[in-house]
Design a protein around this motif. Structure first.
Motif, mmCIF file in Angstrom:
data_model
loop_
_atom_site.group_PDB
_atom_site.id
_atom_site.type_symbol
_atom_site.label_atom_id
_atom_site.label_comp_id
_atom_site.label_asym_id
_atom_site.label_seq_id
_atom_site.Cartn_x
_atom_site.Cartn_y
_atom_site.Cartn_z
ATOM 1 N N GLY A 170 0.831 -1.191 0.000
ATOM 2 C CA GLY A 170 0.000 0.000 0.000
ATOM 3 C C GLY A 170 0.869 1.246 0.000
ATOM 4 O O GLY A 170 1.779 1.379 -0.819
ATOM 5 N N ALA A 171 0.620 2.144 0.932
ATOM 6 C CA ALA A 171 1.391 3.382 1.016
ATOM 7 C C ALA A 171 2.706 3.219 1.775
ATOM 8 O O ALA A 171 3.531 4.136 1.787
ATOM 9 C CB ALA A 171 0.546 4.474 1.682
ATOM 10 N N ASP A 172 2.931 2.071 2.390
ATOM 11 C CA ASP A 172 4.174 1.845 3.135
ATOM 12 C C ASP A 172 5.358 1.671 2.182
ATOM 13 O O ASP A 172 5.215 1.175 1.067
ATOM 14 C CB ASP A 172 4.045 0.603 4.015
ATOM 15 C CG ASP A 172 3.065 0.798 5.157
ATOM 16 O OD1 ASP A 172 2.976 1.924 5.671
ATOM 17 O OD2 ASP A 172 2.382 -0.186 5.530
ATOM 18 N N LEU A 173 6.532 2.052 2.622
ATOM 19 C CA LEU A 173 7.791 1.915 1.877
ATOM 20 C C LEU A 173 7.636 2.431 0.438
ATOM 21 O O LEU A 173 7.826 1.694 -0.541
ATOM 22 C CB LEU A 173 8.264 0.460 1.873
ATOM 23 C CG LEU A 173 8.372 -0.220 3.238
ATOM 24 C CD1 LEU A 173 8.905 -1.643 3.092
ATOM 25 C CD2 LEU A 173 9.258 0.583 4.180
ATOM 26 N N PRO A 174 7.319 3.709 0.277
ATOM 27 C CA PRO A 174 7.046 4.259 -1.054
ATOM 28 C C PRO A 174 8.232 4.245 -2.006
ATOM 29 O O PRO A 174 8.046 4.383 -3.221
ATOM 30 C CB PRO A 174 6.595 5.697 -0.753
ATOM 31 C CG PRO A 174 7.195 6.019 0.578
ATOM 32 C CD PRO A 174 7.165 4.735 1.335
ATOM 33 N N LEU A 175 9.451 4.070 -1.512
ATOM 34 C CA LEU A 175 10.626 4.065 -2.382
ATOM 35 C C LEU A 175 10.861 2.714 -3.051
ATOM 36 O O LEU A 175 11.720 2.593 -3.921
ATOM 37 C CB LEU A 175 11.867 4.481 -1.588
ATOM 38 C CG LEU A 175 11.828 5.894 -0.991
ATOM 39 C CD1 LEU A 175 13.133 6.206 -0.275
ATOM 40 C CD2 LEU A 175 11.545 6.939 -2.067
ATOM 41 N N VAL A 176 10.119 1.682 -2.655
ATOM 42 C CA VAL A 176 10.217 0.379 -3.308
ATOM 43 C C VAL A 176 9.564 0.463 -4.678
ATOM 44 O O VAL A 176 8.399 0.870 -4.798
ATOM 45 C CB VAL A 176 9.558 -0.719 -2.456
ATOM 46 C CG1 VAL A 176 9.484 -2.042 -3.219
ATOM 47 C CG2 VAL A 176 10.318 -0.906 -1.143
ATOM 48 N N ASP A 177 10.289 0.078 -5.713
ATOM 49 C CA ASP A 177 9.793 0.129 -7.088
ATOM 50 C C ASP A 177 8.504 -0.679 -7.223
ATOM 51 O O ASP A 177 8.391 -1.786 -6.685
ATOM 52 C CB ASP A 177 10.874 -0.437 -8.022
ATOM 53 C CG ASP A 177 10.594 -0.153 -9.485
ATOM 54 O OD1 ASP A 177 9.561 -0.625 -9.996
ATOM 55 O OD2 ASP A 177 11.429 0.521 -10.122
ATOM 56 N N ASP A 178 7.539 -0.135 -7.952
ATOM 57 C CA ASP A 178 6.252 -0.812 -8.137
ATOM 58 C C ASP A 178 6.394 -2.158 -8.837
ATOM 59 O O ASP A 178 5.496 -2.999 -8.755
ATOM 60 C CB ASP A 178 5.304 0.073 -8.957
ATOM 61 C CG ASP A 178 4.830 1.301 -8.182
ATOM 62 O OD1 ASP A 178 5.075 1.354 -6.958
ATOM 63 O OD2 ASP A 178 4.233 2.195 -8.806
ATOM 64 N N ARG A 179 7.527 -2.370 -9.551
ATOM 65 C CA ARG A 179 7.708 -3.616 -10.308
ATOM 66 C C ARG A 179 8.311 -4.746 -9.465
ATOM 67 O O ARG A 179 8.402 -5.886 -9.942
ATOM 68 C CB ARG A 179 8.607 -3.361 -11.521
ATOM 69 C CG ARG A 179 8.024 -2.396 -12.547
ATOM 70 C CD ARG A 179 9.085 -1.977 -13.550
ATOM 71 N NE ARG A 179 10.133 -1.170 -12.925
ATOM 72 C CZ ARG A 179 11.249 -0.806 -13.537
ATOM 73 N NH1 ARG A 179 11.487 -1.173 -14.792
ATOM 74 N NH2 ARG A 179 12.145 -0.062 -12.890
ATOM 75 N N VAL A 180 8.717 -4.464 -8.251
ATOM 76 C CA VAL A 180 9.342 -5.486 -7.407
ATOM 77 C C VAL A 180 8.311 -6.562 -7.049
ATOM 78 O O VAL A 180 7.209 -6.264 -6.601
ATOM 79 C CB VAL A 180 9.912 -4.856 -6.121
ATOM 80 C CG1 VAL A 180 10.346 -5.942 -5.131
ATOM 81 C CG2 VAL A 180 11.089 -3.949 -6.449
ATOM 82 N N THR A 181 8.703 -7.830 -7.242
ATOM 83 C CA THR A 181 7.815 -8.952 -6.946
ATOM 84 C C THR A 181 8.368 -9.799 -5.799
ATOM 85 O O THR A 181 9.516 -9.634 -5.373
ATOM 86 C CB THR A 181 7.649 -9.865 -8.169
ATOM 87 O OG1 THR A 181 8.913 -10.506 -8.442
ATOM 88 C CG2 THR A 181 7.185 -9.090 -9.396
ATOM 89 N N ILE A 182 7.552 -10.733 -5.360
ATOM 90 C CA ILE A 182 7.975 -11.688 -4.329
ATOM 91 C C ILE A 182 9.213 -12.448 -4.793
ATOM 92 O O ILE A 182 10.173 -12.637 -4.031
ATOM 93 C CB ILE A 182 6.833 -12.676 -4.005
ATOM 94 C CG1 ILE A 182 5.599 -11.927 -3.473
ATOM 95 C CG2 ILE A 182 7.307 -13.724 -3.001
ATOM 96 C CD1 ILE A 182 5.832 -11.123 -2.230
ATOM 97 N N GLU A 183 9.216 -12.886 -6.032
ATOM 98 C CA GLU A 183 10.362 -13.655 -6.535
ATOM 99 C C GLU A 183 11.631 -12.817 -6.561
ATOM 100 O O GLU A 183 12.717 -13.312 -6.243
ATOM 101 C CB GLU A 183 10.058 -14.202 -7.928
ATOM 102 C CG GLU A 183 11.131 -15.154 -8.431
ATOM 103 C CD GLU A 183 10.677 -15.958 -9.624
ATOM 104 O OE1 GLU A 183 11.437 -16.845 -10.055
ATOM 105 O OE2 GLU A 183 9.554 -15.714 -10.135
#
Length: 331
Positions: free
Chosen positions: A88-101
């Motif tokens: 959600g709004a947490d850790l906004p600097l994490v790229d939106d494309r980052v996945t679990i894998e």
């Protein structure tokens, strides 16, 4: 293998290196060596035993990976899930494309709160918040936030402690269960790992070793690490439970977790999902190093050989781990 010679060399190394902890070697389903040395609690002279629980630091990442892979297998947390869908709004600097894998394979590119490339003694790492406040997975948001993306997701391999803390957070939110409970239910209980848990370092139960900064003295690591760990480290275990872990990983899960995803030329190893891999052979490694903690366990499925060394002070495990690596020729 000359067992008498191995035992003699282990004893010599224990004495020379001032080892304090527990070591175990299994070959072909038989325990050929099991040895405890030193004090589980120095000031009160509580002896170390072979069933003493010790901390594992980053050895915990294997448990995290197996837990997340279990959640992926039943559809609770598919590997292609974008981290942002749960952050959600947490850790906004994490790229939106980052996945679990990406997070499992250390290929996310997210900024890390604990940069292992920084020089300096292991006990000089300082966290941004008081360690006593880090007692559950959600509390780690305070140390995970504020680190810009370092590179694009899946561009390359970069070992990232923060990525595994994020994995624990995502697992909790997807499953609606505290992360330590998920590890227990999905990995430890099925494996019979009755002595493995995320314990508070300031409230350790019986048969659990304190972690010491040096080979001498009573200064523990309680002010250096989160009071209770999460996905990147912090589980306590026994050498017997570590052996049960290796034995419990079924072939399908092993193929998934131990398939090479990256190479780390600097360390001369490959990496799968939560596990280090031999550069050319079949051996698999879990390793952890932190203030008051040294852990190394190697399993070679081709020869059915496992050796585990867990030390109760910062550098205790390494001389003995090197000896076993050389004598068993598995790494």
């Amino acid at each position: 293998m000359d067992l008498e010679d191995l035992a003699a060399r282990v004893e010599a190394t224990i004495t020379e290196s001032r080892f304090e902890g527990v070591v175990r070697v299994d070959v072909g389903g038989e325990t050929i060596l099991e040895r405890a040395e030193g004090w589980a609690h120095r000031a009160h002279r509580v002896p170390m035993t072979v069933d003493t629980r010790l901390a594992t630091a980053s050895g915990t990442k294997g448990l995290t990976a197996l837990t997340v892979l279990s959640l992926a297998a039943d559809g609770t947390l598919p590997l292609a899930t974008p981290a942002r869908s749960l952050l959600g709004a947490d850790l906004p600097l994490v790229d939106d494309r980052v996945t679990i894998e990406h997070l499992l394979a250390h290929r996310s590119g997210i900024g890390d709160f604990l940069d292992e490339e920084e020089a300096g003694p292991i006990d000089e790492h300082v966290l941004a918040v008081p360690v006593h406040t880090l007692s559950d997975t959600e509390s780690f948001l305070a140390v995970l936030d504020g680190y810009p993306q370092v590179f694009a997701p899946d561009e390359r391999f970069a070992y990232c402690n923060g990525g595994y803390a994020v994995l624990a957070l995502l697992a909790e939110r997807a499953a609606g269960r505290p992360f330590p409970d998920l590890v227990d239910e999905r990995v430890c209980q099925p494996a019979g790992m009755v002595d493995t848990a995320f314990l508070r370092s300031d409230d350790l139960p019986g048969r659990t070793a304190s972690g010491y900064l040096d080979a001498e003295g009573d200064r523990s690591n309680v002010l250096h690490l989160p009071v209770r760990g999460t996905g990147d480290g912090g589980a306590y275990t026994t050498v017997a439970d570590v052996h049960r872990l290796w034995a419990s990983i079924d072939p399908a899960r092993a193929e998934q977790a131990w398939a090479p995803r990256s190479e780390d030329p600097g360390l001369g190893m490959r990496y799968g999902l939560g596990f280090w891999l031999h550069p050319t052979g079949s051996a698999v490694l879990l390793e952890g190093y932190d203030a008051g903690v040294s852990f190394r366990s190697v399993h070679d499925p081709a020869t059915d050989t496992t050796h585990t060394v867990i030390g109760s002070w910062s550098d205790a495990a390494w001389p003995l781990a090197r000896l076993l690596r050389e004598r068993l020729n598995d790494w």
